[in-house]
Design a protein around this motif. Structure first.
Motif, PDB file in Angstrom:
ATOM      1  N   GLN A 180       9.381  -5.183 -69.021  1.00 31.34           N
ATOM      2  CA  GLN A 180       9.195  -4.402 -67.794  1.00 31.34           C
ATOM      3  C   GLN A 180      10.443  -3.582 -67.457  1.00 31.34           C
ATOM      4  O   GLN A 180      10.364  -2.439 -67.055  1.00 31.34           O
ATOM      5  N   ARG A 181      11.599  -4.232 -67.660  1.00 32.57           N
ATOM      6  CA  ARG A 181      12.832  -3.564 -67.271  1.00 32.57           C
ATOM      7  C   ARG A 181      13.467  -2.959 -68.519  1.00 32.57           C
ATOM      8  O   ARG A 181      13.833  -3.683 -69.446  1.00 32.57           O
ATOM      9  N   PRO A 182      13.572  -1.656 -68.593  1.00 34.44           N
ATOM     10  CA  PRO A 182      14.151  -1.080 -69.806  1.00 34.44           C
ATOM     11  C   PRO A 182      15.638  -1.407 -69.903  1.00 34.44           C
ATOM     12  O   PRO A 182      16.379  -1.301 -68.930  1.00 34.44           O
ATOM     13  N   ALA A 183      16.030  -1.831 -71.080  1.00 31.86           N
ATOM     14  CA  ALA A 183      17.451  -2.104 -71.305  1.00 31.86           C
ATOM     15  C   ALA A 183      18.165  -0.792 -71.577  1.00 31.86           C
ATOM     16  O   ALA A 183      17.732   0.001 -72.396  1.00 31.86           O
ATOM     17  N   THR A 184      19.219  -0.565 -70.843  1.00 31.87           N
ATOM     18  CA  THR A 184      19.961   0.678 -71.029  1.00 31.87           C
ATOM     19  C   THR A 184      21.375   0.374 -71.501  1.00 31.87           C
ATOM     20  O   THR A 184      21.951  -0.654 -71.156  1.00 31.87           O
ATOM     21  N   ARG A 185      21.877   1.306 -72.252  1.00 31.86           N
ATOM     22  CA  ARG A 185      23.252   1.194 -72.715  1.00 31.86           C
ATOM     23  C   ARG A 185      24.183   1.252 -71.510  1.00 31.86           C
ATOM     24  O   ARG A 185      24.001   2.085 -70.616  1.00 31.86           O
ATOM     25  N   PRO A 186      25.151   0.375 -71.406  1.00 33.83           N
ATOM     26  CA  PRO A 186      26.055   0.428 -70.260  1.00 33.83           C
ATOM     27  C   PRO A 186      26.857   1.727 -70.273  1.00 33.83           C
ATOM     28  O   PRO A 186      27.414   2.122 -71.297  1.00 33.83           O
ATOM     29  N   THR A 187      26.854   2.387 -69.128  1.00 36.53           N
ATOM     30  CA  THR A 187      27.569   3.659 -69.042  1.00 36.53           C
ATOM     31  C   THR A 187      28.775   3.590 -68.127  1.00 36.53           C
ATOM     32  O   THR A 187      29.588   4.502 -68.119  1.00 36.53           O
ATOM     33  N   ARG A 188      28.864   2.555 -67.322  1.00 37.41           N
ATOM     34  CA  ARG A 188      30.028   2.400 -66.456  1.00 37.41           C
ATOM     35  C   ARG A 188      30.916   1.312 -67.028  1.00 37.41           C
ATOM     36  O   ARG A 188      30.453   0.389 -67.698  1.00 37.41           O
ATOM     37  N   ILE A 189      32.192   1.397 -66.739  1.00 33.32           N
ATOM     38  CA  ILE A 189      33.139   0.445 -67.323  1.00 33.32           C
ATOM     39  C   ILE A 189      32.796  -0.974 -66.896  1.00 33.32           C
ATOM     40  O   ILE A 189      32.783  -1.903 -67.719  1.00 33.32           O
ATOM     41  N   ASP A 233      29.929  -2.191 -65.945  1.00 37.26           N
ATOM     42  CA  ASP A 233      28.714  -2.656 -66.622  1.00 37.26           C
ATOM     43  C   ASP A 233      29.017  -3.089 -68.046  1.00 37.26           C
ATOM     44  O   ASP A 233      28.519  -4.105 -68.529  1.00 37.26           O
ATOM     45  N   LEU A 234      29.825  -2.288 -68.691  1.00 40.23           N
ATOM     46  CA  LEU A 234      30.178  -2.606 -70.074  1.00 40.23           C
ATOM     47  C   LEU A 234      30.917  -3.936 -70.154  1.00 40.23           C
ATOM     48  O   LEU A 234      30.625  -4.785 -71.013  1.00 40.23           O
ATOM     49  N   LEU A 235      31.854  -4.130 -69.240  1.00 40.55           N
ATOM     50  CA  LEU A 235      32.618  -5.383 -69.257  1.00 40.55           C
ATOM     51  C   LEU A 235      31.718  -6.571 -68.964  1.00 40.55           C
ATOM     52  O   LEU A 235      31.837  -7.623 -69.593  1.00 40.55           O
ATOM     53  N   GLN A 236      30.796  -6.393 -68.029  1.00 38.36           N
ATOM     54  CA  GLN A 236      29.852  -7.469 -67.747  1.00 38.36           C
ATOM     55  C   GLN A 236      28.987  -7.756 -68.971  1.00 38.36           C
ATOM     56  O   GLN A 236      28.681  -8.907 -69.271  1.00 38.36           O
ATOM     57  N   PHE A 237      28.610  -6.686 -69.651  1.00 39.43           N
ATOM     58  CA  PHE A 237      27.787  -6.835 -70.855  1.00 39.43           C
ATOM     59  C   PHE A 237      28.532  -7.658 -71.901  1.00 39.43           C
ATOM     60  O   PHE A 237      27.972  -8.574 -72.516  1.00 39.43           O
ATOM     61  N   ILE A 238      29.821  -7.357 -72.073  1.00 39.26           N
ATOM     62  CA  ILE A 238      30.610  -8.117 -73.051  1.00 39.26           C
ATOM     63  C   ILE A 238      30.777  -9.553 -72.584  1.00 39.26           C
ATOM     64  O   ILE A 238      30.558 -10.506 -73.323  1.00 39.26           O
ATOM     65  N   HIS A 239      31.168  -9.671 -71.330  1.00 40.64           N
ATOM     66  CA  HIS A 239      31.494 -10.985 -70.772  1.00 40.64           C
ATOM     67  C   HIS A 239      30.298 -11.931 -70.838  1.00 40.64           C
ATOM     68  O   HIS A 239      30.446 -13.112 -71.134  1.00 40.64           O
ATOM     69  N   THR A 240      29.120 -11.399 -70.584  1.00 41.56           N
ATOM     70  CA  THR A 240      27.949 -12.263 -70.485  1.00 41.56           C
ATOM     71  C   THR A 240      27.055 -12.159 -71.719  1.00 41.56           C
ATOM     72  O   THR A 240      26.883 -13.136 -72.454  1.00 41.56           O
ATOM     73  N   THR A 241      26.536 -10.973 -71.963  1.00 45.06           N
ATOM     74  CA  THR A 241      25.511 -10.846 -72.996  1.00 45.06           C
ATOM     75  C   THR A 241      26.084 -11.066 -74.389  1.00 45.06           C
ATOM     76  O   THR A 241      25.555 -11.842 -75.184  1.00 45.06           O
ATOM     77  N   LEU A 242      27.172 -10.378 -74.674  1.00 49.46           N
ATOM     78  CA  LEU A 242      27.756 -10.500 -76.010  1.00 49.46           C
ATOM     79  C   LEU A 242      28.235 -11.930 -76.251  1.00 49.46           C
ATOM     80  O   LEU A 242      27.972 -12.523 -77.304  1.00 49.46           O
ATOM     81  N   TRP A 243      28.916 -12.480 -75.261  1.00 47.01           N
ATOM     82  CA  TRP A 243      29.465 -13.841 -75.441  1.00 47.01           C
ATOM     83  C   TRP A 243      28.342 -14.856 -75.612  1.00 47.01           C
ATOM     84  O   TRP A 243      28.438 -15.767 -76.417  1.00 47.01           O
ATOM     85  N   ARG A 244      27.263 -14.641 -74.852  1.00 48.29           N
ATOM     86  CA  ARG A 244      26.161 -15.588 -74.957  1.00 48.29           C
ATOM     87  C   ARG A 244      25.487 -15.468 -76.318  1.00 48.29           C
ATOM     88  O   ARG A 244      25.078 -16.477 -76.898  1.00 48.29           O
ATOM     89  N   ALA A 245      25.407 -14.258 -76.829  1.00 48.23           N
ATOM     90  CA  ALA A 245      24.770 -14.086 -78.130  1.00 48.23           C
ATOM     91  C   ALA A 245      25.643 -14.662 -79.235  1.00 48.23           C
ATOM     92  O   ALA A 245      25.136 -15.238 -80.207  1.00 48.23           O
ATOM     93  N   LEU A 246      26.953 -14.517 -79.100  1.00 45.02           N
ATOM     94  CA  LEU A 246      27.841 -14.981 -80.169  1.00 45.02           C
ATOM     95  C   LEU A 246      28.131 -16.467 -80.058  1.00 45.02           C
ATOM     96  O   LEU A 246      28.075 -17.203 -81.035  1.00 45.02           O
ATOM     97  N   TRP A 247      28.487 -16.897 -78.856  1.00 42.22           N
ATOM     98  CA  TRP A 247      28.998 -18.274 -78.730  1.00 42.22           C
ATOM     99  C   TRP A 247      28.148 -19.135 -77.812  1.00 42.22           C
ATOM    100  O   TRP A 247      28.514 -20.271 -77.537  1.00 42.22           O
ATOM    101  N   ASN A 248      27.061 -18.588 -77.303  1.00 38.80           N
ATOM    102  CA  ASN A 248      26.133 -19.359 -76.488  1.00 38.80           C
ATOM    103  C   ASN A 248      26.749 -19.812 -75.157  1.00 38.80           C
ATOM    104  O   ASN A 248      26.401 -20.848 -74.617  1.00 38.80           O
ATOM    105  N   ARG A 249      27.693 -19.064 -74.648  1.00 37.35           N
ATOM    106  CA  ARG A 249      28.249 -19.333 -73.322  1.00 37.35           C
ATOM    107  C   ARG A 249      28.914 -18.041 -72.878  1.00 37.35           C
ATOM    108  O   ARG A 249      29.136 -17.144 -73.688  1.00 37.35           O
ATOM    109  N   THR A 250      29.234 -17.962 -71.605  1.00 37.78           N
ATOM    110  CA  THR A 250      29.897 -16.749 -71.156  1.00 37.78           C
ATOM    111  C   THR A 250      31.402 -16.916 -71.306  1.00 37.78           C
ATOM    112  O   THR A 250      31.908 -18.020 -71.457  1.00 37.78           O
ATOM    113  N   ALA A 251      32.097 -15.785 -71.249  1.00 41.35           N
ATOM    114  CA  ALA A 251      33.556 -15.847 -71.284  1.00 41.35           C
ATOM    115  C   ALA A 251      34.047 -16.468 -69.980  1.00 41.35           C
ATOM    116  O   ALA A 251      33.319 -16.571 -68.999  1.00 41.35           O
ATOM    117  N   ASP A 252      35.306 -16.902 -69.981  1.00 44.83           N
ATOM    118  CA  ASP A 252      35.771 -17.703 -68.863  1.00 44.83           C
ATOM    119  C   ASP A 252      36.301 -16.873 -67.703  1.00 44.83           C
ATOM    120  O   ASP A 252      36.312 -17.340 -66.580  1.00 44.83           O
TER     121      ASP A 252
END
Lengths: 180, 244
Positions: free
Chosen positions: B109-118, B120-139
């Motif tokens: 339902q909700r289209p995933a968009t590339r983060p365009t603001r800094i 958003d990008l940091l949140q994406f790394i902190h949460t999404t990327l970390w969860r995909a790689l290490w199964n937890r968020t960054a600290d």
């Protein structure tokens, strides 16, 4: 009252008989200088190798069905008053084989300490000095082997057969064996 | 048979008397090895994440080989870190697409968009990327107090460093530079020009650790420093000024 269950020291001997790790966890043993430790490691390595080869002759093939694991024990009590060490937990002998697998010295006991030896399949020996009252020394020494596998062998900056100077291994072993 | 031989071309002074025969090209054979089920990694569903976790020892073995290779090839600490960074960079580029695709399929339902603001990008790394790689968020996620183009992502115990102990003579080296490379690749793919992403130890390794209780608790605490370029920061400010 001081607890009588003490782990005194851990030594690791590489497959060439060189001492690669030594650490004392509790006071109690006589202090040895580093040269004495090296001699101890080399001597034990030799005795261990001999103890593997003085295995009793295998039973004649007709009696292979008798389940007698004590033919492969090589525990040598050093002091006569000391009680004989308990039977080793692992039944290392496979009765169907021609030459049973021998472990060499697994434990060595005196009136005031027990030495438990664990040899990894690659020939690294772990020597654990404990008080004779310490239970489950084979479990303790296997756990040390696990930590060695994790933090030493998986460390890309450790070169094989060299002295172990690995920070995380120190921390893990210390956390496991040092009593607060 | 010299009588039948044609005159040699005049360009060669010393004709090759015994020319090496050119071997015919070998027929192409795929080196790709297939498991017994004939299912390769390319047959897997991209969205399925639960069953595709890699075992940590298997990863540690590969990472060990990677570090040993680069360690033998290069001399200095910074050289090794650069090489590890380059090794992670292509992963980051691919991970951006993959993670956005997974977000999209998980929630159509909700289209995933590339983060365009800094942020958003940091949140994406902190949460999404970390969860995909290490199964937890960054600290932690922090902004530098002195420079406005620098942000920090903190990991108390990076998974890649689980089994790695740095020898004393190269105590500056942090092998999480590989993860920094992944982040740099992701930021670049998202259109944020980076000056660089680097990994640093929070506490000085081997130095006297006296008071800091937090460093004692997390001896492997690592700070990833993300330095955005002027262009990225300027664009961010332009969007902000435009009320975006």
């Amino acid at each position: 009252m001081i607890s009588t269950r003490v782990v005194f020291a851990l030594l690791i001997i590489n497959k060439a008989g060189g001492l690669i790790y030594t650490r004392t966890f509790a006071p109690g043993l006589q202090r040895l200088d580093s040269n004495d430790y090296l001699i101890l490691a080399g001597t034990f390595h030799g005795i261990h190798a001999i103890s593997r080869s003085i295995n009793p002759a295998p039973p004649p093939p007709s009696s292979t069905t008798t389940n007698n694991p004590s033919s492969s024990t090589n525990s040598l009590p050093t002091h006569t008053p000391a009680p004989p060490p308990p039977a080793p937990s692992s039944t290392a002998g496979n009765p169907t084989r021609k030459r049973p697998h021998t472990t060499g010295i697994e434990s060595l006991e005196s009136s005031h300490f027990r030495l438990t030896c664990f040899q990894s399949p690659t020939g690294v020996k772990f020597l654990l000095f404990t008080s004779p009252e310490q239970p489950n020394t084979d479990v303790v020494v296997r756990r040390c082997y696990e930590m060695y596998g994790d933090y030493v062998m998986k460390n890309p900056f450790y070169s094989l057969e060299m002295p172990v100077r690995v920070e995380k291994f120190e921390r893990a072993v210390g956390g496991y064996l040092v009593r607060p | 048979m010299p009588g039948m031989a044609k005159p040699a071309p005049p360009t060669l002074d010393h004709p090759l008397t015994d020319p090496v025969p050119i071997t015919p090209p070998k027929p192409f054979q795929s080196r790709l090895r297939h498991p017994s089920s004939r299912k390769t990694i390319y047959d897997r569903n991209l969205s399925r994440t639960q069953t595709t976790a890699t075992s940590l020892p298997a990863f540690a073995y590969l990472f060990h080989a990677l570090i040993t290779h680069h360690h033998s090839q290069s001399g200095s600490v910074s050289d090794i870190e650069t090489r590890l960074n380059r090794a992670g960079y292509p992963l980051g580029i691919k991970l951006l697409d993959l993670l956005l695709y997974r977000q999209q399929t998980a929630n159509p339902q909700r289209p995933a968009t590339r983060p365009t603001r800094i942020l958003d990008l940091l949140q994406f790394i902190h949460t999404t990327l970390w969860r995909a790689l290490w199964n937890r968020t960054a600290d932690a996620l922090e902004q530098s107090t002195t420079k406005k183009n620098e942000y920090m992502i903190v990991d108390n115990e990076p998974v890649v460093n689980t089994y790695i102990s740095i020898p004393r003579e190269m105590s500056q080296l942090n092998c999480a530079a590989f993860v920094a490379g992944i982040m740099e690749g992701l930021c670049d793919a998202a259109g944020f020009a980076m000056e660089g992403v680097t990994a640093h130890w929070a506490s000085a390794q081997g130095e006297a650790r006296v008071e800091g209780k937090e460093e004692e608790m997390w001896p492997g605490k690592t700070i990833f420093l993300l330095r955005f370029s002027e262009a990225a920061v300027g664009r961010e400010e332009a969007i902000k000024a435009g009320g975006g």
